[in-house]
Design a protein around this motif. Sequence first.
Motif, PDB file in Angstrom:
ATOM      1  N   HIS A  17       2.258   3.954 -11.518  1.00  0.00           N
ATOM      2  CA  HIS A  17       3.410   3.055 -11.523  1.00  0.00           C
ATOM      3  C   HIS A  17       2.978   1.659 -11.961  1.00  0.00           C
ATOM      4  CE1 HIS A  17       7.652   2.646 -10.467  1.00  0.00           C
ATOM      5  NE2 HIS A  17       7.371   1.453  -9.934  1.00  0.00           N
ATOM      6  N   PHE A  18       1.819   1.212 -11.493  1.00  0.00           N
ATOM      7  CA  PHE A  18       1.260  -0.053 -11.968  1.00  0.00           C
ATOM      8  C   PHE A  18       1.147  -0.024 -13.494  1.00  0.00           C
ATOM      9  CE2 PHE A  18      -0.378  -1.505  -7.802  1.00  0.00           C
ATOM     10  CZ  PHE A  18      -0.278  -2.876  -7.959  1.00  0.00           C
ATOM     11  N   ALA A  19       0.592   1.067 -14.021  1.00  0.00           N
ATOM     12  CA  ALA A  19       0.396   1.192 -15.464  1.00  0.00           C
ATOM     13  C   ALA A  19       1.719   1.157 -16.212  1.00  0.00           C
ATOM     14  CB  ALA A  19      -0.354   2.489 -15.777  1.00  0.00           C
ATOM     15  N   GLU A  20       2.747   1.787 -15.652  1.00  0.00           N
ATOM     16  CA  GLU A  20       4.055   1.804 -16.304  1.00  0.00           C
ATOM     17  C   GLU A  20       4.698   0.410 -16.324  1.00  0.00           C
ATOM     18  OE1 GLU A  20       6.095   4.806 -14.105  1.00  0.00           O
ATOM     19  OE2 GLU A  20       5.131   6.471 -15.177  1.00  0.00           O
ATOM     20  N   VAL A  21       4.498  -0.357 -15.252  1.00  0.00           N
ATOM     21  CA  VAL A  21       5.026  -1.722 -15.217  1.00  0.00           C
ATOM     22  C   VAL A  21       4.315  -2.581 -16.262  1.00  0.00           C
ATOM     23  CG1 VAL A  21       5.215  -3.824 -13.831  1.00  0.00           C
ATOM     24  CG2 VAL A  21       5.764  -1.605 -12.814  1.00  0.00           C
ATOM     25  N   ILE A  22       2.993  -2.440 -16.348  1.00  0.00           N
ATOM     26  CA  ILE A  22       2.231  -3.189 -17.357  1.00  0.00           C
ATOM     27  C   ILE A  22       2.729  -2.845 -18.759  1.00  0.00           C
ATOM     28  CG2 ILE A  22      -0.056  -3.472 -18.410  1.00  0.00           C
ATOM     29  CD1 ILE A  22      -1.230  -2.906 -15.587  1.00  0.00           C
ATOM     30  N   ALA A  78      -7.525   6.531  -9.654  1.00  0.00           N
ATOM     31  CA  ALA A  78      -6.518   5.471  -9.596  1.00  0.00           C
ATOM     32  C   ALA A  78      -6.975   4.213 -10.324  1.00  0.00           C
ATOM     33  CB  ALA A  78      -6.186   5.154  -8.141  1.00  0.00           C
ATOM     34  N   VAL A  79      -8.183   3.781 -10.061  1.00  0.00           N
ATOM     35  CA  VAL A  79      -8.689   2.565 -10.712  1.00  0.00           C
ATOM     36  C   VAL A  79      -8.730   2.756 -12.217  1.00  0.00           C
ATOM     37  CG1 VAL A  79     -10.636   0.981 -10.919  1.00  0.00           C
ATOM     38  CG2 VAL A  79     -10.030   1.917  -8.685  1.00  0.00           C
ATOM     39  N   GLU A  80      -9.183   3.926 -12.654  1.00  0.00           N
ATOM     40  CA  GLU A  80      -9.253   4.217 -14.095  1.00  0.00           C
ATOM     41  C   GLU A  80      -7.873   4.123 -14.749  1.00  0.00           C
ATOM     42  OE1 GLU A  80     -12.698   6.537 -12.227  1.00  0.00           O
ATOM     43  OE2 GLU A  80     -10.648   5.932 -11.684  1.00  0.00           O
ATOM     44  N   THR A  81      -6.848   4.581 -14.040  1.00  0.00           N
ATOM     45  CA  THR A  81      -5.482   4.553 -14.583  1.00  0.00           C
ATOM     46  C   THR A  81      -5.006   3.119 -14.812  1.00  0.00           C
ATOM     47  OG1 THR A  81      -4.896   6.660 -13.539  1.00  0.00           O
ATOM     48  CG2 THR A  81      -3.079   5.183 -14.132  1.00  0.00           C
ATOM     49  N   ASP A 107       0.856  -1.184   0.000  1.00  0.00           N
ATOM     50  CA  ASP A 107       0.000   0.000   0.000  1.00  0.00           C
ATOM     51  C   ASP A 107       0.890   1.231   0.000  1.00  0.00           C
ATOM     52  OD1 ASP A 107      -3.018  -0.476   0.303  1.00  0.00           O
ATOM     53  OD2 ASP A 107      -2.189  -1.909   1.734  1.00  0.00           O
ATOM     54  N   ARG A 108       0.573   2.193  -0.860  1.00  0.00           N
ATOM     55  CA  ARG A 108       1.323   3.442  -0.921  1.00  0.00           C
ATOM     56  C   ARG A 108       0.358   4.614  -0.725  1.00  0.00           C
ATOM     57  NH1 ARG A 108       6.777   3.498  -2.508  1.00  0.00           N
ATOM     58  NH2 ARG A 108       6.458   5.677  -1.889  1.00  0.00           N
ATOM     59  N   ASP A 109      -0.166   4.730   0.501  1.00  0.00           N
ATOM     60  CA  ASP A 109      -1.082   5.829   0.809  1.00  0.00           C
ATOM     61  C   ASP A 109      -0.382   7.183   0.784  1.00  0.00           C
ATOM     62  OD1 ASP A 109      -3.309   4.125   1.234  1.00  0.00           O
ATOM     63  OD2 ASP A 109      -2.569   3.639   3.242  1.00  0.00           O
ATOM     64  N   GLY A 153      -1.803   6.669  -5.121  1.00  0.00           N
ATOM     65  CA  GLY A 153      -1.640   5.354  -4.515  1.00  0.00           C
ATOM     66  C   GLY A 153      -0.721   4.430  -5.295  1.00  0.00           C
ATOM     67  N   GLY A 154      -0.025   4.964  -6.289  1.00  0.00           N
ATOM     68  CA  GLY A 154       0.866   4.148  -7.110  1.00  0.00           C
ATOM     69  C   GLY A 154       0.223   3.603  -8.371  1.00  0.00           C
ATOM     70  N   ALA A 155      -0.966   4.093  -8.703  1.00  0.00           N
ATOM     71  CA  ALA A 155      -1.692   3.576  -9.871  1.00  0.00           C
ATOM     72  C   ALA A 155      -0.898   3.766 -11.166  1.00  0.00           C
ATOM     73  CB  ALA A 155      -3.052   4.259  -9.980  1.00  0.00           C
TER      74      ALA A 155
END
Length: 314
Positions: free
Chosen positions: A137-142, A167-170, A126-128, A133-135
């Motif tokens: 970064h998730f997208a960049e890894v994908i 965040a969810v949309e990203t 968790d990155r509060d 929230g790191g969304a």
Amino acid sequence: MALIVDTLNRPRHPEKAHRPDAPILRKPDWIRVKAPVSRGYAETAKIVRANGLHTVCEEAGCPNIGECWEKKHATFMIMGDTCTRACAFCNVKTGLPGALDVHEPRRHAAAVAKLGLNHVVITSVDRDDLPDGGARHFAEVITAIRAATPATTIEVLTPDFLRKDGAVETVVAARPDVFNHNLETVPSRYLTVRPGARYFVSVRLLQQVKELDAQMFTKSGIMVGLGEERNEVLQLMDDLRAADVDFLTIGQYLQPTRKHHEVVRFVTPDEFKAYETVAYAKGFLMVSASPLTRSSHHAGEDFARLKAARAAKA
């Protein structure tokens, strides 16, 4: 609805709240696993170390690490090894995380290619502390994995992105093949097990994924043996089906250390089988329920079965 909300504010079983001095139950034979000593395990560990990666397999003390790493399966944990929350079940350390590593997406893509993965699971602490929230970064890894190994299917296991608009949309816009977010336990156990989270926020997140992309597979998982009642688990199944979740996992909670929430009881294999039967009857496309089931265990094989189940239902 009022009754369900009330359970979030008052534990149903205060006598079962976390007690550091509680006796540790002896593990039954069905929960025991062999120590990881294989050559495949060592090779996977070497690739993980060489790329400076964190895995939830190690950080959370997963009992299936020997089996998975022998097959060169690993669940990568992005954004560091320090979580901003302190869930009573989790062995990942808590504190103030460091800055995001801009090179991390590239390193994960390189590791996926080196391991020759057909399916990869990406999760995170968790990155509060981060605005999204790191969304992103998730997208960049994908994106990095897609560029390096286009045939690899990608499953994300995200935090709840509590109060992080957009965040969810990203993450959905980056088009992972499976969007996983675990409820972890029933509502009445949240105050003692997952105090930093909100049950209905997690359910709503999964529902939102389907609203954004109806074809994206969604998945969620829980642990049992934390003091939950059977009828609560069945209600949780109904909540997930109302959110159109495709895949449910149910596994036995194991206490990482004496400082963590105690195991209230060990659920028998027959009870897991009964949960699986009920879950399929409620309409889930895929169900994995057993003592050693973990959210990412056999993820690649399960994804293939998940696609086949949807095709058969169409």
